[in-house]
Scaffold this active site. Structure first.
Site, short mmCIF file in Angstrom:
data_model
loop_
_atom_site.label_atom_id
_atom_site.label_comp_id
_atom_site.label_asym_id
_atom_site.label_seq_id
_atom_site.Cartn_x
_atom_site.Cartn_y
_atom_site.Cartn_z
N THR B 19 1.26 -1.13 -0.03
CA THR B 19 0.07 0.48 -0.02
C THR B 19 0.70 1.15 -0.25
OG1 THR B 19 -0.51 0.37 2.19
CG2 THR B 19 -2.09 -1.12 1.09
N ASP B 20 0.49 2.30 -0.03
CA ASP B 20 1.13 3.70 -0.05
C ASP B 20 -0.11 4.71 0.51
OD1 ASP B 20 -0.50 4.57 -1.74
OD2 ASP B 20 0.56 4.70 -3.59
N ALA B 21 0.45 6.22 0.91
CA ALA B 21 0.36 6.90 1.76
C ALA B 21 -1.35 7.23 1.13
CB ALA B 21 0.66 7.94 1.67
N MET B 22 -2.02 7.11 -0.39
CA MET B 22 -3.15 7.42 -1.12
C MET B 22 -4.25 6.28 0.51
SD MET B 22 -3.17 8.38 -5.08
CE MET B 22 -1.75 9.48 -5.19
N ARG B 23 -3.70 4.94 0.56
CA ARG B 23 -4.58 3.71 1.22
C ARG B 23 -4.73 2.97 0.02
NH1 ARG B 23 -4.48 4.03 6.36
NH2 ARG B 23 -6.57 3.42 7.39
#
Lengths: 136, 136, 136, 136
Positions: B19-23
Site C-alpha cells: 500500500t501507499d500513503a493514498m491507502r
C-alpha cells in the site's frame, strides 16, 4: 584487527512507493536505505560493491537490526550516515543512522560475510579488502 | 502460429508493504502480481520459469501496460487471471485481469522475448517452449 | 502479564521481484514476509490488522531484527511461523521463523506499539486487544 | 487546452534492492523511477505532489505503459526525463524517458486523474493546477 572507517553520508528523498497506508515510510525500506549508505561508503573508500563482485565475491547480509525512533513521511529529505568496522576474521559490521533535519529518526546495523560468487563458499575477508582499510 | 493458452488463476492478499500513503495498493505492484500470475500459468503448463532458466534462457520484459479501473486496498483478496499467446517468432504476450469479488479492477499485459542466460543474446522462441504449447 | 500466543504458519513462494543480483531473495523482503505472518496470526486470533485500524489504532514497528542463516531462492516455498507476546504495558513482540522444507533459514522479531490513527499519539495496549488474548 | 510542460531531469543510481536474479533492474521499478521524475517535475513547477495532497486531492494512476529497450544494471547511473501535458478536462499525462550515458533505454507514460482525498470522488483538474501551468 582494524579501526572504524569514518562515517559517510548520503541524502535521499522518501518515495511515494516507499510509504504505506499509515502514511509513513514502510519499515523494510530502511534496510534498502542502509544499502545505499553502505554502497556510498564503499565507493568513497575506493571499493564500490560492483568491484567486489567483479573480483569474484558477494557480501550477503548475516544479520540486520533497526530501531525506529520517529516516522519518515513522503518527500522527507533524509540523511543516512554509515560507518564500517571489522568484526571478525570473516565478517564486517556497518552501523547506520538515519537523520531528518539533524535529528536521528532511526538507527540500525548489518553484518556481512564474504562468499565466492561462483560457489557461494564462505571465505575470510579477502586481502584486497583488508588492505583497502589498512586492517591487519 | 499458435493459440491462446487458457487462463490460469491465482489468488493473493494485498500486503501492507504494497500500500501507499493514498491507502491503496501502489500501482507498480500490479506488475509484480502479473509476474505471479505468469509464474503459475507456466507451472500449470509444465514449464515453470525456474526450468526455463535451468535450460539456459531468460525471458525479460519488452513491454508492459496496465489499466487501473478500481483501487485495491490492504488485505483485499485479489484474483489474477492470466493467458498466454505467441506474438511473433521471437516473442510471447501475456494478458492479465485482476479481479476482486468477481469484478475486474485492473487489466494489463506484458511482452517477453528470450535471451540466452549466459550472453544475453536474443534468440527465437526455443523449440521446447513451442512444443510445450503445440505451437508451430 | 500474558502468555505467548501459539504459532501460526503461512506459506509463500519467493517472487522474482524479491530476488536480487546475487540470485537470492533480497534481505529486506523477510521483513515483508514477517508482516504476512503477523497478519495471519492476528486474523486467526479474531483480530485482523484491518480491524485494529478500523477501531482507530495503528501499530507501527519500534524495532526489528533478522538473522539470515541460509539464502532463499526464486520460487522456493517458504513457511513463516509467527508467535506473539506482550512485552510491556504498551508494546507487543512477535517472533518469526522462516523455514524451507522444515529447516529454519531465518529468524527474526518485530516490536510494535499502539498509536491513535488520528493523531499518532502513543497509547497503552487497548483493552479490546488485551481481552482478545486474555492478557491482564 | 494547454501545452506541454518542458522536460525536467533527475538522476538516480540503481539500487541492489532493485535488481533481480537476471542481474538487471526488475521491470516494475521503472514505474517507481517515473514517480521520482513526476515528483521532481511538479516540484520544479511550484506544485510538489505533497502540496496537492495538502490541498485535498490525490492523483492516482489510471494507466501506465513502459517499453524496455536495454536493461539497466546495479549501480548504473540513470537519468529520467519527464514531460507533462493535459489530456482531457479531468486527466493529465506524463511521458518519461530513462537514459544511460545519453542513450534512451526505456520509455513510458502514466495517466492520472484527480480524486478528492477525503471521499475519493472524481473531479475535474482543479483550478489551482490549471493556473500553475497556464492551461485553460
Amino acid at each position: 584487527m582494524g579501526g572504524i572507517v569514518p562515517a559517510v553520508e548520503i541524502s535521499l528523498r522518501v518515495r511515494y512507493a516507499e510509504t504505506d497506508a499509515m502514511r509513513i515510510a514502510y519499515h523494510a525500506n530502511y534496510l534498502v536505505w542502509y544499502e545505499m549508505g553502505r554502497n556510498e561508503l564503499m565507493r568513497v573508500n575506493g571499493l564500490p560493491y560492483r568491484v567486489i563482485e567483479e573480483r569474484g565475491y558477494i557480501m550477503p547480509v548475516l544479520e540486520a537490526g533497526s530501531q525506529y525512533i520517529q516516522s519518515a513521511l513522503y518527500d522527507d529529505e533524509l540523511v543516512v550516515r554509515t560507518t564500517l568496522q571489522r568484526q571478525s576474521r570473516a565478517s564486517v559490521r556497518l552501523d547506520y543512522e538515519v537523520l531528518r533535519e539533524g535529528v536521528v529518526i532511526n538507527r540500525g546495523f548489518t553484518r556481512h560475510c564474504f562468499l565466492t560468487l561462483a560457489e557461494h563458499k564462505l571465505v575470510p575477508i579477502p586481502a584486497f579488502y583488508l588492505e583497502q582499510f589498512n586492517w591487519e
